[in-house]
Structure formats: C-alpha cells, structure tokens
Design a protein around this motif. Structure first.
Motif, PDB file in Angstrom:
ATOM      1  N   ASP A  31      41.986 -51.865 -64.463  1.00 36.19           N
ATOM      2  CA  ASP A  31      40.863 -51.233 -65.146  1.00 36.19           C
ATOM      3  C   ASP A  31      39.924 -50.581 -64.142  1.00 36.19           C
ATOM      4  OD1 ASP A  31      41.424 -51.960 -67.909  1.00 36.19           O
ATOM      5  OD2 ASP A  31      41.070 -54.014 -67.240  1.00 36.19           O
ATOM      6  N   CYS A  51      42.895 -40.702 -56.903  1.00 36.91           N
ATOM      7  CA  CYS A  51      42.389 -39.801 -57.951  1.00 36.91           C
ATOM      8  C   CYS A  51      43.348 -38.644 -58.208  1.00 36.91           C
ATOM      9  CB  CYS A  51      41.003 -39.274 -57.582  1.00 36.91           C
ATOM     10  SG  CYS A  51      39.710 -40.529 -57.692  1.00 36.91           S
ATOM     11  N   PHE A 106      46.223 -40.384 -60.149  1.00 34.32           N
ATOM     12  CA  PHE A 106      45.790 -40.978 -61.421  1.00 34.32           C
ATOM     13  C   PHE A 106      44.402 -40.448 -61.780  1.00 34.32           C
ATOM     14  CE2 PHE A 106      48.336 -43.999 -58.975  1.00 34.32           C
ATOM     15  CZ  PHE A 106      49.409 -44.192 -59.827  1.00 34.32           C
ATOM     16  N   PRO A 107      44.317 -39.299 -62.433  1.00 36.47           N
ATOM     17  CA  PRO A 107      43.016 -38.653 -62.702  1.00 36.47           C
ATOM     18  C   PRO A 107      42.031 -39.508 -63.505  1.00 36.47           C
ATOM     19  CG  PRO A 107      44.827 -37.157 -63.191  1.00 36.47           C
ATOM     20  CD  PRO A 107      45.431 -38.497 -62.912  1.00 36.47           C
ATOM     21  N   ASP A 108      42.505 -40.442 -64.320  1.00 33.69           N
ATOM     22  CA  ASP A 108      41.598 -41.258 -65.136  1.00 33.69           C
ATOM     23  C   ASP A 108      41.193 -42.567 -64.470  1.00 33.69           C
ATOM     24  OD1 ASP A 108      41.657 -39.367 -67.146  1.00 33.69           O
ATOM     25  OD2 ASP A 108      43.380 -40.281 -68.130  1.00 33.69           O
ATOM     26  N   VAL A 158      39.319 -45.448 -62.395  1.00 35.44           N
ATOM     27  CA  VAL A 158      37.909 -45.784 -62.177  1.00 35.44           C
ATOM     28  C   VAL A 158      37.821 -46.543 -60.859  1.00 35.44           C
ATOM     29  CG1 VAL A 158      35.898 -47.037 -63.034  1.00 35.44           C
ATOM     30  CG2 VAL A 158      37.433 -45.888 -64.644  1.00 35.44           C
ATOM     31  N   ARG A 165      33.657 -43.387 -59.032  1.00 34.60           N
ATOM     32  CA  ARG A 165      32.721 -43.279 -60.159  1.00 34.60           C
ATOM     33  C   ARG A 165      31.385 -43.945 -59.867  1.00 34.60           C
ATOM     34  NH1 ARG A 165      35.894 -42.414 -65.030  1.00 34.60           N
ATOM     35  NH2 ARG A 165      37.535 -41.058 -64.251  1.00 34.60           N
ATOM     36  N   ARG A 197      34.673 -47.953 -70.612  1.00 37.95           N
ATOM     37  CA  ARG A 197      36.073 -47.519 -70.669  1.00 37.95           C
ATOM     38  C   ARG A 197      36.727 -47.934 -71.984  1.00 37.95           C
ATOM     39  NH1 ARG A 197      40.485 -47.191 -66.187  1.00 37.95           N
ATOM     40  NH2 ARG A 197      42.329 -47.320 -67.465  1.00 37.95           N
ATOM     41  N   LEU A 238      35.414 -45.765 -74.823  1.00 31.19           N
ATOM     42  CA  LEU A 238      36.037 -44.445 -74.782  1.00 31.19           C
ATOM     43  C   LEU A 238      37.466 -44.499 -75.305  1.00 31.19           C
ATOM     44  CD1 LEU A 238      35.937 -41.470 -73.920  1.00 31.19           C
ATOM     45  CD2 LEU A 238      36.699 -42.208 -71.655  1.00 31.19           C
ATOM     46  N   LEU A 239      38.223 -45.513 -74.877  1.00 30.67           N
ATOM     47  CA  LEU A 239      39.610 -45.638 -75.348  1.00 30.67           C
ATOM     48  C   LEU A 239      39.669 -45.893 -76.848  1.00 30.67           C
ATOM     49  CD1 LEU A 239      41.216 -47.675 -72.428  1.00 30.67           C
ATOM     50  CD2 LEU A 239      41.543 -45.253 -72.952  1.00 30.67           C
TER      51      LEU A 239
END
Length: 160
Positions: free
Chosen positions: A73, A94, A97-99, A101, A126, A149, A152-153
């Motif tokens: 996570d 990053c 894996f662009p998403d 954290v 972040r 997170r 958002l998900l």
C-alpha cells in the motif's frame, strides 16, 4: 400523564487499541526500504505493533524486486540506501508503477543533501518526513494515506 422514553440508538463501541486509541488502525501492507538495519528493525517494531503487514528491502534494487513480487500500500523509503540512492529508486519505482505511494525519509541536513526531500518529492514521493521520526507522526501519516487510497479505490469501483 404518560412519560415517553427517548429512543437512543445503540452505537457499538470498539474496544480501545493497546495504544489507547479507539478502533483499529488503517491496516495495510508497508514496504520499508532502508540502508541501516537498526532503523529498519525499529520501523518494523512500530508498524507491526500497530497491525501493519511489513516487508523489508535493504536498497532500491531490492525494493523494486519486492514490490514487483507483492505490491505494498505504501513504500517507506529512506533516501540513504546502498547501490541506487533513494531518489533514483523513487524514480524507478514511479516509472514502473505510476500509482505507487511512496513516503520518503531523510535525516541528513548536510549541504550535499539539503534538498534531498525536495528532490524525492519531485521524483514522485507523495509525502516526505524528516528523521528522527516521531512514531505518532509516522503512524498518522500512514493511516491518512491508506485511508485516502482506500476511499479513492472504493470510488473507482463504484463508478466502474
């Protein structure tokens, strides 16, 4: 005259957590990346005590491998790691894996590394924390990031 009793809904109250707070922490999986064994062990102790699932990596290369094997996570990244420095490792993570954290940590305030936390944020972290870490600040940061997170998900799943 008839007296009416007021209806009071029963609200379940969770028992206090062992640190004195009500409820349970925002459990999640944390990948701790750091070059110093003692720092990693201290973070593992704090995080596991709070109910987090923790994985360890000693440098940026190991972090990339471990994240590929089992995403976390949050990645808690010390900027001083062997082989690949923390900022370069943040860029690599990053890019792959662009998403992701990432929370970057640094305690060195030497002129050479004075802008390390700003560089980490520019590379994709972040959030940044200066060491020595206050455990309560670290835990509140992680709880907030995991809760955000999950929210958002949840929203993405409801709209899909």
């Amino acid at each position: 005259m008839i007296r009416r009793r007021r209806y009071r809904p029963v609200v379940p109250v969770s028992p206090p957590h062992r640190n004195g707070r009500r409820g349970s922490p925002a459990h999640g999986r944390i990948l701790v990346v750091g070059g110093h064994d003692d720092t990693r062990e201290l973070l593992v102790t704090i995080l596991k005590t709070e109910g987090y699932d923790v994985d360890l990596a000693e440098d940026g290369d190991a972090a990339l491998r471990r994240y590929r094997e089992q995403p976390a996570d949050i990645v808690l990244m010390d900027l001083y790691v062997a082989r690949v420095d923390g900022v370069a490792a943040i860029r690599d993570l990053c890019a792959a894996f662009p998403d992701i954290v990432i929370v970057a940590m640094s305690g060195d305030d030497s002129p050479l590394w004075s802008g390390a936390l700003a560089e980490a944020r520019a590379a994709g972290a972040r959030f940044t924390l200066r060491k020595p870490l206050e455990p309560w600040l670290l835990l509140r940061t992680l709880e907030g990031l995991i809760a955000a997170r999950k929210t958002l998900l949840d929203r993405l799943h409801r709209t899909a």
